[in-house]
Design a protein around this motif. Sequence first.
Motif, mmCIF file in Angstrom:
data_model
loop_
_atom_site.group_PDB
_atom_site.id
_atom_site.type_symbol
_atom_site.label_atom_id
_atom_site.label_comp_id
_atom_site.label_asym_id
_atom_site.label_seq_id
_atom_site.Cartn_x
_atom_site.Cartn_y
_atom_site.Cartn_z
ATOM 1 N N GLU A 98 -8.524 -1.053 -2.948
ATOM 2 C CA GLU A 98 -9.561 -2.083 -2.886
ATOM 3 C C GLU A 98 -9.184 -3.285 -3.745
ATOM 4 O OE1 GLU A 98 -12.995 -3.647 -1.323
ATOM 5 O OE2 GLU A 98 -12.048 -1.716 -0.835
ATOM 6 N N TYR A 149 -6.556 -5.274 -1.875
ATOM 7 C CA TYR A 149 -7.122 -6.041 -0.756
ATOM 8 C C TYR A 149 -7.896 -7.260 -1.268
ATOM 9 C CZ TYR A 149 -5.897 -2.050 2.176
ATOM 10 O OH TYR A 149 -5.211 -1.081 2.839
ATOM 11 N N GLU A 203 -5.467 -9.886 -2.128
ATOM 12 C CA GLU A 203 -4.975 -10.573 -0.928
ATOM 13 C C GLU A 203 -5.974 -11.616 -0.443
ATOM 14 O OE1 GLU A 203 -3.988 -7.595 1.994
ATOM 15 O OE2 GLU A 203 -1.843 -7.924 1.646
ATOM 16 N N LYS A 204 -7.270 -11.291 -0.528
ATOM 17 C CA LYS A 204 -8.288 -12.252 -0.099
ATOM 18 C C LYS A 204 -8.286 -13.489 -1.005
ATOM 19 C CE LYS A 204 -11.378 -8.794 1.910
ATOM 20 N NZ LYS A 204 -12.708 -8.134 1.822
ATOM 21 N N THR A 241 0.820 -1.220 0.000
ATOM 22 C CA THR A 241 0.000 0.000 0.000
ATOM 23 C C THR A 241 0.853 1.268 0.000
ATOM 24 O OG1 THR A 241 -0.148 -0.134 2.423
ATOM 25 C CG2 THR A 241 -1.911 -1.161 1.151
#
Length: 306
Positions: free
Chosen positions: A240, A243, A246-247, A218
């Motif tokens: 977003e 993230y 990453e999920k 980030t």
Amino acid sequence: MLENYSGNFNVKCQLDTCKNYPAVTDFERGEIVCMKCGSILLQKIWDMSSESNTFSQESYMKSTRTGPNISLTMHDKGLSTVIGSNKDSCGIPLSNKSKYEFNRLRKWDQRSQSRKTASLSKAFTLLHAMKSKLGIPNNVVEKTAYIYRKVVNAKLTRGRTMKSLISASLYAACRESGIPRTLDDIAIAGNVEKKILSRDLRTIIKKLELNLNQYDTTTFISKISNNLNLKEKTKRDAFEIFYNCEKKQITAGKHPVVQAAAAIYVSCMINNEKISQSKISAESGVSSVTIRNRVNSIRKIMKIAD
């Protein structure tokens, strides 16, 4: 009962009605006063604050009598003997004989410095130049000087250049402090080949047993977006996207700069912000082919249409 300052600030008024009330310290008058009855409990307190408010090192040196704080970024940690200009304490110019004697003292003071002191002085001069180029904060520069001093004490300077060692120390300090600077940025600022910089960095990490954390992706997203003057919505969408990646567990083993550049480009496509991959490549230091492959992977897994 009035007393002179004894180094004990935990004083209370002895009256029964005042024992539950705290004492107030007045540094301007140098007194400790009871908050209930107003009696002076202690006087002549030492003033522990600074002598004056200054906003630059030059004004601080003019107004202070004790000098600046000790700093590891100076070869002598700021404790050297400085032989000033050819004037006495009253500002009167010295005689020709005294000038000659003081010039000889300055010359011998410079010649009497050890070889280690001279090398540290050159290294920290280079460090301050790199600090200005890269915009490194002072705490990171202090940590860099600390790591470089450990390198010198460990005798790792033989067979290695000063520029590569101080650059590797700076990169290690940036990694420890979470300052987003890549090896390419450090190599360009220090005028060192990336291959040599990587080799010396591995040596420092191994010999000094440094434990460097991975960069946060980030931070690179913020850095690249700000340098390209992107919209705030584009930047937030890039966060977003990262993230969500990453999920989905598709960021493991990927370079953080590559991941940040790809997330920014996908966000620009979603928000119809026209920016080419070549501009993102030039700003991030990653090739356009690498960014394109990562973008295609993100779009395929996240099911993002054109």
